[in-house]
Design a protein around this motif. Structure first.
Motif, PDB file in Angstrom:
ATOM      1  N   SER A 115       1.310  -1.098   0.247  1.00  0.00           N
ATOM      2  CA  SER A 115       0.115  -0.354   0.590  1.00  0.00           C
ATOM      3  C   SER A 115       1.030   1.332  -0.151  1.00  0.00           C
ATOM      4  O   SER A 115       1.551   1.618   1.021  1.00  0.00           O
ATOM      5  CB  SER A 115      -0.577  -0.032   1.528  1.00  0.00           C
ATOM      6  OG  SER A 115      -1.877  -0.608   1.718  1.00  0.00           O
ATOM      7  N   MET A 116       1.150   1.896  -0.881  1.00  0.00           N
ATOM      8  CA  MET A 116       1.610   3.208  -1.031  1.00  0.00           C
ATOM      9  C   MET A 116       1.317   3.421  -2.865  1.00  0.00           C
ATOM     10  O   MET A 116       0.636   3.414  -3.094  1.00  0.00           O
ATOM     11  CB  MET A 116       3.548   2.716  -1.042  1.00  0.00           C
ATOM     12  CG  MET A 116       3.039   2.099  -2.510  1.00  0.00           C
ATOM     13  SD  MET A 116       4.978   0.809  -2.159  1.00  0.00           S
ATOM     14  CE  MET A 116       4.198  -0.494  -1.352  1.00  0.00           C
ATOM     15  N   HIS A 117       2.011   5.309  -2.903  1.00  0.00           N
ATOM     16  CA  HIS A 117       1.848   5.998  -4.308  1.00  0.00           C
ATOM     17  C   HIS A 117       2.178   5.208  -4.984  1.00  0.00           C
ATOM     18  O   HIS A 117       3.319   4.320  -5.193  1.00  0.00           O
ATOM     19  CB  HIS A 117       2.973   7.487  -4.307  1.00  0.00           C
ATOM     20  CG  HIS A 117       2.874   7.832  -5.293  1.00  0.00           C
ATOM     21  ND1 HIS A 117       3.088   8.224  -6.178  1.00  0.00           N
ATOM     22  CD2 HIS A 117       1.328   8.894  -4.661  1.00  0.00           C
ATOM     23  CE1 HIS A 117       2.309   9.063  -7.203  1.00  0.00           C
ATOM     24  NE2 HIS A 117       1.432   9.359  -6.329  1.00  0.00           N
ATOM     25  N   ASP A 118       1.431   4.946  -6.666  1.00  0.00           N
ATOM     26  CA  ASP A 118       1.913   4.193  -7.653  1.00  0.00           C
ATOM     27  C   ASP A 118       2.905   4.368  -8.095  1.00  0.00           C
ATOM     28  O   ASP A 118       4.211   3.187  -8.176  1.00  0.00           O
ATOM     29  CB  ASP A 118       1.284   4.473  -8.617  1.00  0.00           C
ATOM     30  CG  ASP A 118       0.670   5.783  -9.134  1.00  0.00           C
ATOM     31  OD1 ASP A 118       1.545   6.537  -8.528  1.00  0.00           O
ATOM     32  OD2 ASP A 118       0.195   6.155 -10.547  1.00  0.00           O
ATOM     33  N   SER A 119       3.858   5.273  -7.857  1.00  0.00           N
ATOM     34  CA  SER A 119       5.281   5.986  -8.248  1.00  0.00           C
ATOM     35  C   SER A 119       6.470   4.994  -7.706  1.00  0.00           C
ATOM     36  O   SER A 119       7.457   3.991  -8.300  1.00  0.00           O
ATOM     37  CB  SER A 119       5.535   7.329  -8.702  1.00  0.00           C
ATOM     38  OG  SER A 119       5.431   7.537  -7.038  1.00  0.00           O
ATOM     39  N   MET A 120       6.238   4.688  -6.056  1.00  0.00           N
ATOM     40  CA  MET A 120       6.373   4.191  -5.133  1.00  0.00           C
ATOM     41  C   MET A 120       6.789   2.824  -5.672  1.00  0.00           C
ATOM     42  O   MET A 120       7.153   1.743  -5.429  1.00  0.00           O
ATOM     43  CB  MET A 120       6.198   4.568  -3.827  1.00  0.00           C
ATOM     44  CG  MET A 120       7.397   3.931  -3.148  1.00  0.00           C
ATOM     45  SD  MET A 120       6.798   4.372  -1.775  1.00  0.00           S
ATOM     46  CE  MET A 120       7.734   6.405  -1.287  1.00  0.00           C
TER      47      MET A 120
END
Length: 395
Positions: A115-120
Motif C-alpha cells: 500500500s503506497m503511491h503508485d510511483s513508489m
C-alpha cells in the motif's frame, strides 16, 4: 489458527484495525507486530483492542521474532516500500523485519499487502520480483493493490481474508494430508448469475438470479486451494478481479463457453440460472413503444444434459430452483435430473420461501444424490461450506 498481523507506516494502517476484527470473526487468533512508523499512523492500543492481545513494538528477552515466527501465517498489511525492500535484502532493523526474516527461515507462509503511491510501487517492483524468484516453495505471496487515484491502495478486506485462508488451508493440508487436501489443485469450473436474452438493442428478458450463491461457492473453492475458472452471466455481486473470469450475456453464450471449457475440468458446478426460453427473433433496432407487441419464444439448449457426454469423468453439481412446491416434488425433480443428465449431486431449493433464494443472503436447500439431506435456512456461505465438505469426501 494463528496469524501474526504486521502493521507498518502506511496511511492504510487505519484499515488494519478492521482487518484484525474480521480475521477474529473468521475464527483466527491474531497477534500484532508494529513498526515505529506504524505507531505514528494508529495507536498500538487500537490494535490491542482489535486483536485482544498485547502488541509487539520492541524485541525483548522473550525473542518475540522467534517465538511467533512459526505461526500459520505472517500477514503484512499494509506493507510499505521500506519493509518490502528491507526484506528483499534481509535487513533486520525493526521487529517486523526481524520476524519476517526468521519466519522465512522456517518456511512460514508470508503474505504482503503493498500500500503506497503508485510511483513508489513501480519503483520497488524489482524488489517484489526478487522476493518471488527467491521463494522456493511458494510460501511468500503478494496481494495486488487496487490501483486508483495514482495510489496502490489497500485491497478490500474480504479479498485479504480470502487469500489468507487459501494460504493457510493449502499449507495445513500439505502437512496433515486430510480430506481438504483431496481437493487441492483440482480444476473447478463454476457458472453463476442469470442470462439475458435480448429482444432489441436495449431490451431483454432475464431472471432474478444475483450470483450470490455462486460467488460463495467460488470463495469456498478458492480458500480450499482449487484451481478455479468462472463463467459469469448477469450478476448483482462484485467478482474479485483476482479470479479467472469469463463474462457472458445470453444462454447461448453461456452454453457455448461451458461446452468449450468443461472438458478440461475435474468439477463443474452449474449454479447459473440459465434462461429456459429466448425470443425467436431479435430486432436490430429499438422496437417502438407505441405499438402493440407480441413475442414468440423458443426453448433454449439444456446444457446440463450434455456435460457428461463431453467429459464423463467430471463431478457434476447441478442447482434446481423451483417455486412453491413440496419437498417431495423437489426431490423427485432432482432425481429426474440425475437420471437424465448424470448429475452427481443436485442442490434443490424453493425460491418462494421467505428470505431465501434469489438475491438473498440465506437459502434453504435439499442435497440430493444417493442420499437426501435437508439443510435448514442457513447463510449461503454456510451452505457453500457444507457442499465442499461433502465434495471433499466424495471426489
Amino acid at each position: 489458527m494463528n496469524i501474526i498481523l504486521c502493521v507498518t507506516g502506511s496511511i492504510a494502517a487505519t484499515e488494519s484495525i478492521k482487518l484484525a476484527r474480521e480475521l477474529k470473526r473468521q475464527g483466527f487468533n491474531v497477534k500484532s507486530f508494529m513498526t515505529d512508523a506504524g505507531t505514528k499512523i494508529i495507536h498500538p492500543n487500537a490494535m490491542e483492542f482489535a486483536t485482544g492481545q498485547e502488541v509487539v513494538l520492541d524485541l525483548t528477552g522473550e525473542i518475540e521474532h522467534v517465538k511467533y515466527s512459526q505461526a500459520d501465517l505472517i500477514l503484512v498489511a499494509p506493507a510499505t516500500a521500506n519493509v518490502i525492500t528491507k526484506f528483499a535484502y534481509k535487513i533486520s532493523d525493526n521487529p517486523v523485519n526481524s520476524l519476517l526474516i526468521t519466519a522465512h527461515g522456517h518456511n512460514t507462509p508470508i503474505l504482503f499487502v503493498p500500500s503506497m503511491h503508485d510511483s513508489m510501487y513501480k519503483s520497488i517492483s524489482e524488489n517484489i520480483e526478487k522476493i518471488k524468484k527467491e521463494t522456493i516453495s511458494n510460501e511468500i505471496k503478494f496481494v495486488k493493490p487496487r490501483m486508483e487515484e495514482g495510489t496502490a491502495k489497500f485491497p478490500k478486506i474480504e479479498d485479504i481474508v480470502l487469500e489468507s485462508k487459501r494460504i493457510i488451508n493449502l499449507n495445513n493440508n500439505d502437512k496433515k494430508k486430510n480430506n481438504g487436501s483431496k481437493l487441492r489443485n483440482k480444476k473447478i469450473l463454476i457458472s453463476l448469475g442469470g442470462t439475458y436474452e435480448a429482444i432489441d438493442p436495449i431490451r431483454g428478458i432475464t431472471n432474478k438470479s444475483s450470483g450470490k450463491m455462486g460467488l460463495e461457492l467460488v470463495k469456498e473453492a478458492y480458500s480450499r486451494g482449487l484451481e478455479i475458472k468462472l463463467i459469469v452471466g448477469n450478476v448483482a455481486v462484485e467478482i474479485p478481479k483476482s479470479f479467472n473470469t469469463i463474462y457472458v450475456e445470453s444462454s447461448e453464450d453461456m452454453n457455448k463457453k461451458t461446452k468449450e471449457l468443461v472438458g478440461d475440468y475435474d468439477i463443474f458446478i452449474a449454479t447459473a440460472a440459465v434462461s429456459d426460453f429466448a425470443p425467436i427473433t431479435k430486432e436490430s433496432s429499438k422496437i417502438s413503444s407505441s405499438i402493440d407487441l407480441s413475442l414468440e419464444f423458443k426453448p433454449t439448449e439444456k446444457i446440463i444434459k450434455q456435460i457428461k457426454q463431453i467429459n464423463p469423468k467430471v463431478f457434476l453439481i447441478g442447482f434446481k430452483a423451483e417455486y412453491n412446491i413440496s419437498n417431495t416434488e423437489m426431490v423427485n425433480l432432482a432425481k429426474k435430473q440425475i437420471k437424465e443428465a448424470g448429475t452427481d449431486l443436485v442442490i434443490a431449493n424453493d425460491v418462494c420461501l421467505k428470505g431465501c433464494g434469489f438475491g438473498t443472503e440465506d437459502n434453504q436447500v435439499i442435497l440430493v444424490d444417493d442420499n437426501i439431506v435437508e439443510i435448514p435456512k442457513s447463510s449461503k456461505k454456510e451452505i457453500a461450506n457444507i457442499i465442499f465438505d461433502k465434495l471433499a469426501k466424495e471426489i
